[in-house]
Scaffold this motif. Structure first.
Motif, short mmCIF file in Angstrom:
data_model
loop_
_atom_site.label_atom_id
_atom_site.label_comp_id
_atom_site.label_asym_id
_atom_site.label_seq_id
_atom_site.Cartn_x
_atom_site.Cartn_y
_atom_site.Cartn_z
N LEU A 109 0.84 -1.19 0.00
CA LEU A 109 0.00 0.00 0.00
C LEU A 109 0.88 1.24 0.00
O LEU A 109 1.73 1.40 0.89
N ASP A 110 0.71 2.11 -0.97
CA ASP A 110 1.46 3.35 -1.05
C ASP A 110 0.64 4.46 -0.39
O ASP A 110 -0.34 4.94 -0.96
N PRO A 111 1.01 4.87 0.84
CA PRO A 111 0.21 5.87 1.56
C PRO A 111 0.23 7.24 0.90
O PRO A 111 -0.61 8.08 1.17
N ARG A 112 1.17 7.45 0.00
CA ARG A 112 1.26 8.76 -0.65
C ARG A 112 0.33 8.87 -1.85
O ARG A 112 0.15 9.96 -2.40
N ALA A 113 -0.23 7.75 -2.27
CA ALA A 113 -1.11 7.75 -3.44
C ALA A 113 -2.39 6.99 -3.12
O ALA A 113 -2.61 5.88 -3.62
N PRO A 114 -3.23 7.56 -2.27
CA PRO A 114 -4.46 6.86 -1.88
C PRO A 114 -5.41 6.71 -3.06
O PRO A 114 -5.56 7.61 -3.88
N ARG A 115 -6.03 5.55 -3.14
CA ARG A 115 -6.99 5.32 -4.23
C ARG A 115 -8.32 5.97 -3.91
O ARG A 115 -9.00 6.47 -4.80
N ARG A 116 -8.71 5.95 -2.66
CA ARG A 116 -10.01 6.48 -2.24
C ARG A 116 -9.84 7.81 -1.50
O ARG A 116 -8.94 7.94 -0.68
N THR A 117 -10.72 8.76 -1.78
CA THR A 117 -10.60 10.08 -1.18
C THR A 117 -11.97 10.63 -0.77
O THR A 117 -13.00 10.12 -1.20
N VAL A 118 -11.93 11.68 0.03
CA VAL A 118 -13.15 12.37 0.45
C VAL A 118 -13.03 13.84 0.05
O VAL A 118 -11.95 14.44 0.15
N LEU A 119 -14.14 14.40 -0.41
CA LEU A 119 -14.19 15.80 -0.83
C LEU A 119 -15.20 16.53 0.04
O LEU A 119 -16.37 16.15 0.11
N GLY A 120 -14.76 17.59 0.73
CA GLY A 120 -15.64 18.38 1.58
C GLY A 120 -15.92 19.74 0.97
O GLY A 120 -15.02 20.37 0.40
N VAL A 121 -17.15 20.19 1.13
CA VAL A 121 -17.58 21.49 0.61
C VAL A 121 -18.21 22.29 1.74
O VAL A 121 -19.07 21.77 2.47
N ASP A 122 -17.79 23.53 1.90
CA ASP A 122 -18.39 24.38 2.94
C ASP A 122 -18.30 25.84 2.49
O ASP A 122 -17.31 26.24 1.89
#
Length: 262
Positions: A109-122
């Motif tokens: 697992l390459d922690p510097r290149a995550p496959r899954r992400t979260v996007l926050g809007v405010d």
């Protein structure tokens, strides 16, 4: 007849127990009364997730963990950031999914290149909150957009990030008025992929005594649940997953766990 395996037996017992909750008016009343009392005492503000304040009921945090593990989204889009605890929760759950996938595949697992992400809007990401989120160990999985969640320029950025993503989940938790949530549903629910969820928080406002939020623009008759009811009437591709709230009993999102049909 062959006896059931332990897990199958446990699952059957759980289903029977939950079916009993539906007939247990005393238990439902107790849960409703406790929820009302907790709102009066600002109970929901008492918790952190991995060091960041998270304004959610613990039951809803557990529900999100179950949904994320089941759906295995590649992107979670959240409206409403506050202190960032919910973003960190989502990011940590996605990290576990990446770890699970890597272990199953036998690949590093390459922690510097995550496959899954979260996007926050405010609409207002306060400087101290942004700094704390960006300094968090989960920051490499988190992206943030400042602006109204329904503004065309913001929506264009969100849609660009979601384009081509295999599995998308959405959580709506910003301004809780009927008009705003309805606009968010129209804008964000189409991003949800089949089999995934759009979770609309604070639908419980409709079930609380009028005036429970005297310093807020939402109230009974003008809140996320009224928006969900109106929106669902024209969107048969989504349905309320009532099993979730039946299990939780205590949730800020009754009728707010919306599953997109496959």
């Amino acid at each position: 007849m062959k006896p059931l395996a332990p897990l199958a037996l446990f699952t059957r017992e759980r289903r029977a127990r939950l079916a009993g909750y539906a007939r247990d008016s005393a238990f439902r009343t107790l849960s409703r009364d406790w929820l009302r009392a907790s709102v009066q005492r600002q109970y929901v503000y008492n918790f952190d997730w991995l060091g960041r304040p998270i304004i959610q009921y613990p039951q809803d945090m557990v529900a999100m963990q179950e949904l994320v593990w089941r759906v295995r989204p590649d992107l979670i889009v959240e409206t409403g950031i506050a202190h960032g605890g919910s973003l960190v929760l989502s990011a940590s759950l996605l990290a576990l999914l990446d770890l699970s996938d890597a272990a199953e595949a036998g690949t590093p697992l390459d922690p510097r290149a995550p496959r899954r992400t979260v996007l926050g809007v405010d609409i207002d990401i306060r400087a101290h909150n942004r700094a704390a989120i960006e300094a968090h160990p989960m920051a490499h999985r988190i992206a943030m957009i400042e602006g109204s969640s329904t503004a065309p320029e913001v929506l264009a950025q969100v849609r660009a990030r979601a384009r081509g993503v295999q599995r998308v989940m959405v959580c709506l938790d910003s301004l809780h008025t009927h008009a705003h949530v309805l606009a968010e549903l129209n804008a964000y629910a189409p991003l949800v992929t089949p089999g995934s969820y759009c979770v609309v928080f604070d639908t419980f406002v409709e079930d609380l005594p009028p005036g429970s939020f005297p310093d807020r623009p939402w109230d009974v008759g003008n809140n996320p649940k009224t928006a969900v009811r109106q929106w669902l009437a024209g969107h048969a591709e989504f349905a309320v997953d009532s099993d979730i709230e039946q299990r939780l009993q205590l949730t800020a999102a009754p009728h707010g766990f919306l599953r997109r049909r496959e």
